[in-house]
Motif scaffolding. Structure first.
Motif, mmCIF file in Angstrom:
data_model
loop_
_atom_site.group_PDB
_atom_site.id
_atom_site.type_symbol
_atom_site.label_atom_id
_atom_site.label_comp_id
_atom_site.label_asym_id
_atom_site.label_seq_id
_atom_site.Cartn_x
_atom_site.Cartn_y
_atom_site.Cartn_z
ATOM 1 N N ASP A 140 -24.321 -6.434 -15.049
ATOM 2 C CA ASP A 140 -23.476 -5.207 -14.585
ATOM 3 C C ASP A 140 -21.690 -5.665 -15.214
ATOM 4 N N ARG A 142 -17.895 -5.175 -15.700
ATOM 5 C CA ARG A 142 -17.160 -4.579 -16.924
ATOM 6 C C ARG A 142 -16.251 -5.437 -16.435
ATOM 7 N N LEU A 160 -21.431 -14.709 -25.084
ATOM 8 C CA LEU A 160 -22.065 -13.299 -24.128
ATOM 9 C C LEU A 160 -23.790 -13.857 -25.060
ATOM 10 N N TYR A 165 -26.720 -12.047 -23.303
ATOM 11 C CA TYR A 165 -25.885 -11.166 -22.873
ATOM 12 C C TYR A 165 -25.985 -10.716 -24.349
ATOM 13 N N SER A 168 -24.796 -7.306 -24.713
ATOM 14 C CA SER A 168 -24.102 -6.558 -23.938
ATOM 15 C C SER A 168 -22.234 -5.168 -24.937
ATOM 16 N N GLU A 204 -18.686 -4.742 -21.488
ATOM 17 C CA GLU A 204 -19.340 -4.117 -20.269
ATOM 18 C C GLU A 204 -20.854 -5.154 -20.194
ATOM 19 N N CYS A 205 -21.318 -5.743 -19.454
ATOM 20 C CA CYS A 205 -22.138 -6.996 -19.850
ATOM 21 C C CYS A 205 -23.784 -6.418 -19.289
ATOM 22 N N VAL A 206 -24.484 -6.505 -20.072
ATOM 23 C CA VAL A 206 -25.814 -6.751 -20.261
ATOM 24 C C VAL A 206 -27.006 -7.741 -20.432
#
Length: 403
Positions: A140, A142, A160, A165, A168, A204-206
């Motif tokens: 989560d 940024r 990522l 991730y 993301s 935006e890391c997911v």
């Protein structure tokens, strides 16, 4: 002393985006220094045009050679935020400089994304190792990143995806504020855009359920490091770093660095923290370098040498960790070099090294503790259904603050 040097931030809208006062400074300049892109954005007046020197470190001499004239340096956006203004200000008296900041790439990118600047991380990999951003990959999170070139977003997408991730969101913003502004969107796992070389990346890391958890507080899992079994284990490492107290820009000597776990975590724990690892074995230096790269601190310095001799010419540290090569001579050399308010932590697992720490404690005081860690393991072979506690070797730890 009056200012003869003006450092002007300029955006894609060129002179039109400057305040009247700043525009007047540019128009009145006798010398304008900057790259081709900046020069084209400020195509006005009859000033002598000077390109960025090569090597770039020659810039200060170039500027000083024009002292006495009205000199303008053109930079992008805010000259003091990851830009040339800070470099100049370290070498020329600030009283001789006037800064003219404009809205920078971070502010513009945040506005395009609708993100609060207070709730994100800003960083640059422009002209720096791209791997530095790895330390900021968290669920989560940024990120706004000033990139090195057209290939940088694809490299970051790989970092990522490799860490879980891949979902993301990534947005590349180019030429913000100008007529040719462009925007490219996608996710890390499938990123395939060709983007302009001058760009800002929003991430935006997911995190996927199996994503790597890499907090910046000390205590990464042991299996995050490449090692040969000889390392400062996770629980002891966390306790060690708490006594070393990582701080912004501070320098650590990691004596007997091994696989580099303490030095790597030191650098991850505070912005711009630096570390020098001293390690006589080439195979362990190679592991430390690989761990530094994989965990986002590629600027870890590694020294081939034995202590205390290898400490002689190193810059004075703010903290010292002695995890190997402990002797009274090594302690004396490190303690003598340590800066005021510096922290020294030494760990020992052998009785001989413990005796040295006990002697040092009697002479210098500080805190002397014994750390004992037990980890659960299966008993009686796989499938037995029984578990028990397996102790790690106890560690005696001395920590001191130089007052």
């Amino acid at each position: 002393m009056s200012a003869w040097l003006h450092i002007v931030g300029i955006g894609e809208d060129g002179l039109e985006g400057l305040t009247p006062a700043t525009r007047a400074v540019v128009e009145a300049a006798e010398v304008i220094v900057g790259g081709d892109r900046h020069q084209a954005l400020a195509n006005v007046g009859s000033a002598k045009r000077v390109a960025w020197p090569s090597p770039f470190d020659a810039l200060i001499d170039v500027l000083k050679a024009h002292k006495g004239q009205r000199v303008v340096v053109l930079a992008t956006g805010d000259p003091l935020w990851y830009s040339v203004g800070a470099r100049i200000g370290r070498s020329i008296d600030p009283s001789e400089i006037t800064y003219h900041p404009q809205v920078g790439a971070f502010q513009l990118a945040a506005a395009r994304m609708g993100w609060s600047m207070a709730d994100l991380e800003t960083l640059t990999v422009h002209g720096r190792p791209v791997e530095q951003m790895i330390a900021f990959i968290q669920p989560d999170q940024r990120l706004l990143i000033l990139t090195t070139g057209a290939e940088t977003p694809a490299q970051i997408a790989q970092f990522l995806a490799a860490r879980g991730y891949g979902r993301s969101r990534m947005v590349v913003l180019a030429a913000m504020g100008g007529e040719n502004e462009k925007r490219f969107e996608g996710v890390a796992a499938s990123w395939d855009h060709e983007v302009p070389p001058f760009n800002t990346l929003a991430v935006e890391c997911v995190a996927a359920p199996n994503a790597a958890l890499l907090p910046r507080v000390p205590g990464l899992a042991d299996d995050m490091f490449e090692h040969d079994g000889t390392m400062t284990k996770q629980e002891v490492r966390a306790a060690t770093l708490s006594k070393l107290m990582p701080m912004r820009g501070a320098l650590l000597w990691d004596v007997g660095t091994g696989c580099g776990s303490v030095a790597v975590e030191w650098m991850r724990s505070a912005r711009y923290a630096r570390a020098i690892g001293i390690e006589p074995r080439a195979d362990r230096r190679a592991m430390a370098a690989a761990n530094a790269l994989a965990l986002g601190v590629p600027k870890l310095e590694l020294v081939d040498g034995r202590v205390p001799q290898a400490l002689a010419d190193l810059p004075a540290p703010d903290a010292v960790f002695i995890g190997g090569g402990l002797s009274r001579e090594t302690f004396d050399a490190a303690w003598s070099a340590l800066r005021p308010l510096g922290r020294l932590v030494a760990n020992a697992v052998t009785l001989e090294s413990e005796a040295i720490l006990v002697s040092l404690y009697k002479e210098f005081g500080g805190q002397l503790v014994k750390l004992s860690v037990h980890r659960v393991q299966t008993l009686g072979g796989e499938g037995s259904g029984h578990t028990g506690w397996k102790p790690l070797m106890p560690v005696t730890q001395l920590s001191l603050v130089k007052r």
